[in-house]
Design a protein around this motif. Structure first.
Motif, PDB file in Angstrom:
ATOM      1  N   MET A   1       0.798  -1.265   0.005  1.00 31.05           N
ATOM      2  CA  MET A   1      -0.023  -0.197  -0.139  1.00 31.05           C
ATOM      3  C   MET A   1       0.774   1.067   0.211  1.00 31.05           C
ATOM      4  O   MET A   1       1.970   1.204   0.615  1.00 31.05           O
ATOM      5  CB  MET A   1      -0.917  -0.116   1.083  1.00 31.05           C
ATOM      6  N   ASN A   2       0.203   2.224  -0.671  1.00 29.32           N
ATOM      7  CA  ASN A   2       1.107   3.778  -0.476  1.00 29.32           C
ATOM      8  C   ASN A   2       1.529   4.177   1.023  1.00 29.32           C
ATOM      9  O   ASN A   2       0.527   4.007   1.714  1.00 29.32           O
ATOM     10  CB  ASN A   2       0.351   4.699  -1.083  1.00 29.32           C
ATOM     11  N   PRO A   3       2.621   4.388   1.023  1.00 32.51           N
ATOM     12  CA  PRO A   3       2.966   4.483   2.450  1.00 32.51           C
ATOM     13  C   PRO A   3       2.357   5.724   2.983  1.00 32.51           C
ATOM     14  O   PRO A   3       1.884   5.730   4.274  1.00 32.51           O
ATOM     15  CB  PRO A   3       4.435   4.916   2.348  1.00 32.51           C
ATOM     16  N   VAL A   4       1.772   6.563   2.371  1.00 29.15           N
ATOM     17  CA  VAL A   4       1.217   7.755   2.809  1.00 29.15           C
ATOM     18  C   VAL A   4      -0.171   7.397   3.178  1.00 29.15           C
ATOM     19  O   VAL A   4      -0.695   7.667   4.401  1.00 29.15           O
ATOM     20  CB  VAL A   4       1.028   8.992   1.879  1.00 29.15           C
ATOM     21  N   ALA A   5      -0.746   6.547   2.274  1.00 30.72           N
ATOM     22  CA  ALA A   5      -2.265   5.869   2.850  1.00 30.72           C
ATOM     23  C   ALA A   5      -2.090   5.334   4.059  1.00 30.72           C
ATOM     24  O   ALA A   5      -3.136   5.459   4.978  1.00 30.72           O
ATOM     25  CB  ALA A   5      -2.869   5.340   1.681  1.00 30.72           C
ATOM     26  N   ARG A   6      -1.168   4.461   4.041  1.00 33.04           N
ATOM     27  CA  ARG A   6      -1.023   3.656   5.175  1.00 33.04           C
ATOM     28  C   ARG A   6      -0.834   4.460   6.615  1.00 33.04           C
ATOM     29  O   ARG A   6      -1.524   4.192   7.518  1.00 33.04           O
ATOM     30  CB  ARG A   6       0.036   2.580   5.143  1.00 33.04           C
ATOM     31  N   THR A   7      -0.152   5.259   6.373  1.00 37.94           N
ATOM     32  CA  THR A   7       0.145   6.168   7.698  1.00 37.94           C
ATOM     33  C   THR A   7      -1.188   6.893   7.970  1.00 37.94           C
ATOM     34  O   THR A   7      -1.309   7.031   9.199  1.00 37.94           O
ATOM     35  CB  THR A   7       1.291   7.026   7.408  1.00 37.94           C
ATOM     36  N   VAL A   8      -1.740   7.536   6.995  1.00 36.57           N
ATOM     37  CA  VAL A   8      -2.945   8.245   7.346  1.00 36.57           C
ATOM     38  C   VAL A   8      -3.970   7.101   8.051  1.00 36.57           C
ATOM     39  O   VAL A   8      -4.639   7.717   9.126  1.00 36.57           O
ATOM     40  CB  VAL A   8      -3.492   8.755   6.115  1.00 36.57           C
ATOM     41  N   LEU A   9      -4.127   6.049   7.557  1.00 37.78           N
ATOM     42  CA  LEU A   9      -5.127   4.992   8.041  1.00 37.78           C
ATOM     43  C   LEU A   9      -4.767   4.911   9.443  1.00 37.78           C
ATOM     44  O   LEU A   9      -5.662   4.733  10.458  1.00 37.78           O
ATOM     45  CB  LEU A   9      -5.333   3.695   7.306  1.00 37.78           C
ATOM     46  N   GLN A  10      -3.360   4.732   9.779  1.00 35.73           N
ATOM     47  CA  GLN A  10      -2.672   4.218  11.163  1.00 35.73           C
ATOM     48  C   GLN A  10      -3.104   5.355  12.118  1.00 35.73           C
ATOM     49  O   GLN A  10      -3.634   5.143  13.107  1.00 35.73           O
ATOM     50  CB  GLN A  10      -1.215   4.024  10.722  1.00 35.73           C
ATOM     51  N   ARG A  11      -2.573   6.591  11.481  1.00 38.82           N
ATOM     52  CA  ARG A  11      -2.926   7.772  12.480  1.00 38.82           C
ATOM     53  C   ARG A  11      -4.381   7.972  12.753  1.00 38.82           C
ATOM     54  O   ARG A  11      -4.754   8.356  14.109  1.00 38.82           O
ATOM     55  CB  ARG A  11      -2.392   9.167  11.791  1.00 38.82           C
ATOM     56  N   LEU A  12      -5.082   7.736  11.675  1.00 34.39           N
ATOM     57  CA  LEU A  12      -6.676   8.019  11.991  1.00 34.39           C
ATOM     58  C   LEU A  12      -7.082   6.893  13.032  1.00 34.39           C
ATOM     59  O   LEU A  12      -7.989   7.339  13.921  1.00 34.39           O
ATOM     60  CB  LEU A  12      -7.385   7.891  10.718  1.00 34.39           C
ATOM     61  N   GLY A  13      -6.547   5.534  12.856  1.00 30.12           N
ATOM     62  CA  GLY A  13      -7.026   4.404  13.821  1.00 30.12           C
ATOM     63  C   GLY A  13      -6.525   4.950  15.284  1.00 30.12           C
ATOM     64  O   GLY A  13      -7.328   5.119  16.269  1.00 30.12           O
ATOM     65  N   LEU A  14      -5.356   5.424  15.346  1.00 31.99           N
ATOM     66  CA  LEU A  14      -4.929   5.935  16.633  1.00 31.99           C
ATOM     67  C   LEU A  14      -5.608   7.089  17.123  1.00 31.99           C
ATOM     68  O   LEU A  14      -5.749   7.228  18.345  1.00 31.99           O
ATOM     69  CB  LEU A  14      -3.221   6.389  16.577  1.00 31.99           C
ATOM     70  N   GLY A  15      -6.048   7.875  16.218  1.00 31.07           N
ATOM     71  CA  GLY A  15      -6.463   9.227  16.714  1.00 31.07           C
ATOM     72  C   GLY A  15      -8.151   8.561  17.429  1.00 31.07           C
ATOM     73  O   GLY A  15      -8.532   9.385  18.317  1.00 31.07           O
ATOM     74  N   LEU A  16      -8.709   7.640  16.602  1.00 26.78           N
ATOM     75  CA  LEU A  16     -10.001   7.395  17.150  1.00 26.78           C
ATOM     76  C   LEU A  16      -9.960   6.650  18.759  1.00 26.78           C
ATOM     77  O   LEU A  16     -10.810   6.958  19.428  1.00 26.78           O
ATOM     78  CB  LEU A  16     -10.566   6.167  16.342  1.00 26.78           C
ATOM     79  N   VAL A  17      -8.720   5.894  19.041  1.00 25.65           N
ATOM     80  CA  VAL A  17      -8.159   5.168  20.046  1.00 25.65           C
ATOM     81  C   VAL A  17      -8.377   6.386  20.987  1.00 25.65           C
ATOM     82  O   VAL A  17      -8.571   6.463  22.161  1.00 25.65           O
ATOM     83  CB  VAL A  17      -7.227   4.272  19.961  1.00 25.65           C
ATOM     84  N   THR A  18      -7.459   7.319  20.722  1.00 20.07           N
ATOM     85  CA  THR A  18      -7.328   8.579  21.696  1.00 20.07           C
ATOM     86  C   THR A  18      -8.554   9.052  21.945  1.00 20.07           C
ATOM     87  O   THR A  18      -8.805   9.527  23.119  1.00 20.07           O
ATOM     88  CB  THR A  18      -6.178   9.468  20.942  1.00 20.07           C
ATOM     89  N   LEU A  19      -9.459   9.433  20.916  1.00 22.35           N
ATOM     90  CA  LEU A  19     -10.762  10.110  21.275  1.00 22.35           C
ATOM     91  C   LEU A  19     -11.505   9.324  22.110  1.00 22.35           C
ATOM     92  O   LEU A  19     -12.114   9.553  23.154  1.00 22.35           O
ATOM     93  CB  LEU A  19     -11.462  10.112  19.824  1.00 22.35           C
ATOM     94  N   PHE A  20     -11.564   7.737  22.171  1.00 21.25           N
ATOM     95  CA  PHE A  20     -12.398   7.117  23.004  1.00 21.25           C
ATOM     96  C   PHE A  20     -11.880   7.141  24.512  1.00 21.25           C
ATOM     97  O   PHE A  20     -12.498   7.432  25.410  1.00 21.25           O
ATOM     98  CB  PHE A  20     -11.980   5.749  22.308  1.00 21.25           C
TER      99      PHE A  20
END
Lengths: 348, 543
Positions: A1-20
């Motif tokens: 996968m494109n490294p940028v897309a992967r990082t965005v998804l990863q950070r988005l996931g982490l962001g959701l965890v943080t939000l929780f």
């Protein structure tokens, strides 16, 4: 996968965890607050029966864990709940309370950002280009001065300046000055546009009228945040100027402007965008003082009012919006850092 | 291009004249002289080699030929005439117009000197477009042509890569292409191959020499490597402490250097120790495979034996797994499989599980003493630490031992209260050696410990290590890419390539033909003092 897309998804996931996690913290912090909405509403003389009945009505008689899951569950369905100010037959949802306020806050924040970010970047680049020269010193001195004053002071000074436009010439101070000086000061003051000193807006205010009404708070906030971003831009670029490839660019006969713009700036984005994101987040979550001074109906004031009246669902929703703002802006900063780094964007 | 008609390009006309050049650098709150009155003349198409130790001022002179002084330096006196133009009288804008277009520069580290944010092609044609010499499309086509002439792989597409996607030797050639883009009259090469492996160096040297000849470009070639300069230069100038020691045609200089200092430069590489065969093995590495992150295998089935009291030189290019081997022996990188035994006992794989006594017996010395020494600790603290940690020495006993160690590494005790920043590169490395000796080890791993040092200092450090080995009888694993050092100190040699052992044996066996094919390539790539070496080598490889 494109490294940028992967990082965005990863950070988005982490962001959701943080939000929780943040939602748990917000909920427990508010649950632990002393005082009780029912008592605050009903007054000292309320009987325990009335209080209990009222508590049952707004649902705070349930155990905290259950209330938390109900709250989160509703939010996942897009329902932020009802304000405690609701009555039977008169439901006020948190969403409808917050929406106009959030719009106003975003309006002011975007307008400030549109002025402050290009201004800070431009000044930072020029300061780096003419580093240690008079321009650099002047810009540093001015921005440091504005950041050193408390923001309410800057706000009142600006408002005072606008008012002086009409009152200065008749004042005792003006009469104590030599006539020519008073006249020229008056001439300068008259060059100041007649900005409204109260930023009262409502949902009927037309767009450009809105822009005009928030001019003073936007200028105040610009003065407050420009220094930080400008100094980081300057420092990041100057830091790059010590690299061997900058020496190489000099030996290739590039002009100082080309060296800063083409060779230093593209490598300096990461630290700059981090600081920009931090300041933009401040524009959303930290502007309550400026809102109060200019009587601007933003989300900051709403939250303060909600805390005062112990309207817990509104406070929780505001806190969650603030957290989400931080997370989203930092995510954007990370993505820009990656997108401007060819090592990550184009791996071997 | 301006002033570059066939007549003015003719070989033999004066191009550059530097007279009585003085350059100063600012440090410790005052100006120090770096170059103290150097004269230099260069004709069109001529290559002049500048050679000397670090601090001799050779790079500074190279930059001054472009009318440039590094930040923190200034040209204080003298005149620099380039094709009749006085560079010092010219405005900064005027000098900028010459740089890149008529005088170009090739830096030591291409990896650091290419901007990581832009593609190679954009950087190659930048000067051409900025100086308004040709349109972008024309410049792009010309750049591809240059890549082809410099024998870069995939010349059509390599320009679309970013610097980090291209290997060191290719980057260095791309940088030469960048310098050539405007067809300059003069190129300053500042140690262009110093950071490269010998096998890569040969190719880069050949490319540079070809293209300079082809375009009849004059060049100043700065290096500390005599054998390299002998291949490249028509004339050599030896510098020391910012002064000219002597100057002559290359062949004459090599055959009969007239100054004493030049002769010492020539003599360094003649150090050679007779080998001593092994009688007992101290360390046995058996069939070891190691990887970073469990996937990238850097060592594959490596077996090496290190005899007691002898030196095993591990040679190979960068990426061959030499330094990883050191990390495996010290326990920093536990291997995936295989075993290591030390003094007859199995060595546990991970550092954490090794007893202190084993840690004491294996010590390490690093390439960069600057990074290996704590900048806030004095020499005394640095050496005292292992004495206290491993041996529990205290008070007068410890101080006496520190004195002995300083004596062993031939340093005066007056240095004990100095900080690393107050020492020279050679002195710092001596402190590192003393620290290793303090633990009273049986095996010392030396990882490229002399590659950051000048040749003369290198020789002193190597002699010191050999004397210590004779007196104290420890074994060395000496990791290096420099064959001259191997000749100087090794008893046995291990040749490594791509994580595997190619050959292992006594120095005489490995260094005398017949060689394994890779060893042959490695050995033949080491530059020799003979000015015809490169020509001969290229001819023999083409066959």
């Amino acid at each position: 996968m494109n490294p940028v897309a992967r990082t965005v998804l990863q950070r988005l996931g982490l962001g959701l965890v943080t939000l929780f996690i943040v939602s748990i913290i917000i909920f427990s912090a508010i649950a632990m607050l002393p005082g009780d909405f029912a008592r605050a509403m009903l007054g000292q003389s309320a009987t325990p029966e009335t209080v209990a009945a009222f508590q049952r009505e707004i649902g705070i008689d349930r155990p905290p864990v259950e209330r938390y899951f109900v709250w989160v569950g509703q939010m996942l369905h897009g329902d932020f709940g009802s304000s405690f100010a609701s009555r039977t037959g008169y439901r006020r949802t948190v969403a409808e309370i917050i929406a106009p306020r959030l719009y106003n806050t975003m309006f002011l924040a975007s307008m400030t950002a549109l002025i402050a970010v290009p201004l800070a970047l431009g000044l930072g680049i020029l300061a780096a280009l003419y580093r240690n020269g008079w321009f650099d010193r002047l810009v540093n001195a001015v921005t440091l001065t504005t950041i050193s004053f408390p923001e309410f002071f800057v706000a009142y000074m600006l408002a005072y300046l606008v008012i002086s436009r009409d009152t200065f010439i008749g004042s005792e101070f003006a009469q104590s000055l030599p006539h020519w000086l008073a006249l020229s000061l008056n001439w300068i003051l008259n060059a100041v546009p007649k900005f409204p000193t109260l930023s009262n807006v409502n949902d009927q205010t037309p767009f450009w009228e809105h822009v005009w009404r928030v001019a003073l708070p936007a200028i105040t906030l610009t003065l407050v945040i420009v220094a930080h971003m400008m100094r980081m831009t300057r420092a990041a670029i100057i830091n790059m100027l010590a690299s061997p490839y900058i020496d190489m660019a000099r030996l290739k006969g590039m002009s100082p402007m080309a060296i800063v713009l083409r060779h230093a700036l593209p490598n300096a984005w990461a630290p700059i965008v981090t600081v920009v994101a931090f300041n933009l987040a401040y524009l959303v979550v930290g502007v309550v003082v400026v809102e109060v001074v200019f009587v601007y109906p933003g989300i900051g004031q709403l939250m303060v009012d909600a805390v005062k009246s112990r309207d817990v669902p509104v406070v929780q929703a505001c806190a969650l919006i603030f957290a989400a703002t931080y997370i989203l802006l930092n995510l954007t900063a990370d993505v820009i850092s990656i997108a401007t780094n060819p090592r990550l964007l184009h791996p071997r | 291009m301006k002033g570059s008609g066939p007549a003015s390009r003719e070989k033999g006309k004066d191009l550059l004249q530097i007279r009585n050049l003085h350059v100063e650098g600012f440090s410790d709150e005052r100006w120090h002289p770096i170059v103290r009155g150097v004269d230099l003349a260069l004709k069109r198409g001529e290559v002049l080699g500048l050679i000397g130790e670090s601090g001799a001022g050779k790079s500074t002179i190279g930059l001054a030929a472009m009318g440039y002084a590094k930040p923190g330096c200034r040209i204080t006196r003298g005149s620099i005439l380039f094709d009749g133009i006085d560079l010092l009288a010219l405005s900064e804008t005027g000098r900028r117009r010459l740089r890149g277009s008529r005088i170009a520069y090739v830096a030591q580290s291409a990896a650091a000197s290419f901007n990581p944010a832009h593609r190679l092609l954009d950087q190659t044609v930048e000067t051409v477009v900025a100086h308004g010499i040709a349109s972008r499309e024309k410049a792009n086509r010309s750049a591809v042509d240059l890549y082809r002439r410099l024998q870069l792989p995939d010349p059509e597409t390599i320009g679309f890569r970013y610097p980090h996607q291209v290997a060191g030797g290719q980057l260095q050639r791309a940088m030469t292409a960048m310098a050539m883009a405007c067809r300059p009259d003069l190129i300053v090469f500042d140690e262009p191959t110093t950071a490269l492996d010998v096998t890569t160096q040969v190719e880069v040297l050949a490319s540079i020499r070809n293209i300079v000849e082809e375009f009849n470009t004059a060049a100043i070639y700065v290096t500390h490597d005599l054998a390299v300069v002998a291949q490249m230069a028509d004339r050599i100038m030896v510098l020391r402490h910012g002064l000219t020691v002597e100057e002559a045609e290359t062949r004459q200089m090599l055959a009969s250097p007239s100054q004493e200092y030049t002769k010492t430069l020539w003599a360094v590489r003649k150090l050679a120790k007779p080998e001593v065969p092994a009688d007992e093995y101290l360390l046995t590495i058996d069939n070891v495979t190691a990887a970073y992150a469990r996937t990238v295998k850097v060592l594959q089935n490596v077996s090496i034996k290190v005899p007691r009291g002898r030196t095993v030189a591990v040679v190979g290019e960068s990426g061959s797994g030499k330094s990883t081997l050191a990390r495996v022996v010290t326990g920093l990188l536990p291997p995936l499989s295989g075993s290591i035994s030390f003094a007859g006992q199995a060595l546990s794989k991970a550092l954490k599980t090794r007893p202190k006594e084993i840690l004491r017996r294996i010590q390490m010395i690093y390439q960069m003493p600057d990074n290996a020494l704590n900048p806030r600790q004095t020499v005394e603290e640095v050496i005292a630490r292992p004495l206290e940690f491993y041996l529990g020495l205290k008070g007068a006993q410890r101080d006496r031992r520190i004195g002995e160690l300083m004596h062993m590494v031939e340093m005066s005790e007056t240095y004990l209260d100095r900080l690393p920043a107050e020492l020279s590169g050679g002195q710092k490395q001596r402190v590192c050696i003393a620290r290793a000796l303090a633990a009273d080890p049986e095996l010392i791993i030396c990882d490229e410990i002399t590659s950051a040092l000048d040749q003369i200092v290198q020789e002193e450090i190597l002699k010191l290590l050999m004397r210590l080995q004779r007196e104290l009888g420890m074994s060395y694993i000496f990791i290096t890419h420099d064959i001259a050092i191997v000749r100087a100190i090794a008893d046995e040699i291990v040749v490594m390539h791509q994580g595997k052992v190619v050959e292992q044996g006594l120095k005489s066996e490995i260094l005398t033909p017949p060689h394994a094919p890779y060893t042959e390539r490695l050995l033949s790539s080491v530059p020799e003092m003979d000015p015809d070496w490169l020509t001969r080598l290229l001819a023999s490889r083409r066959m």
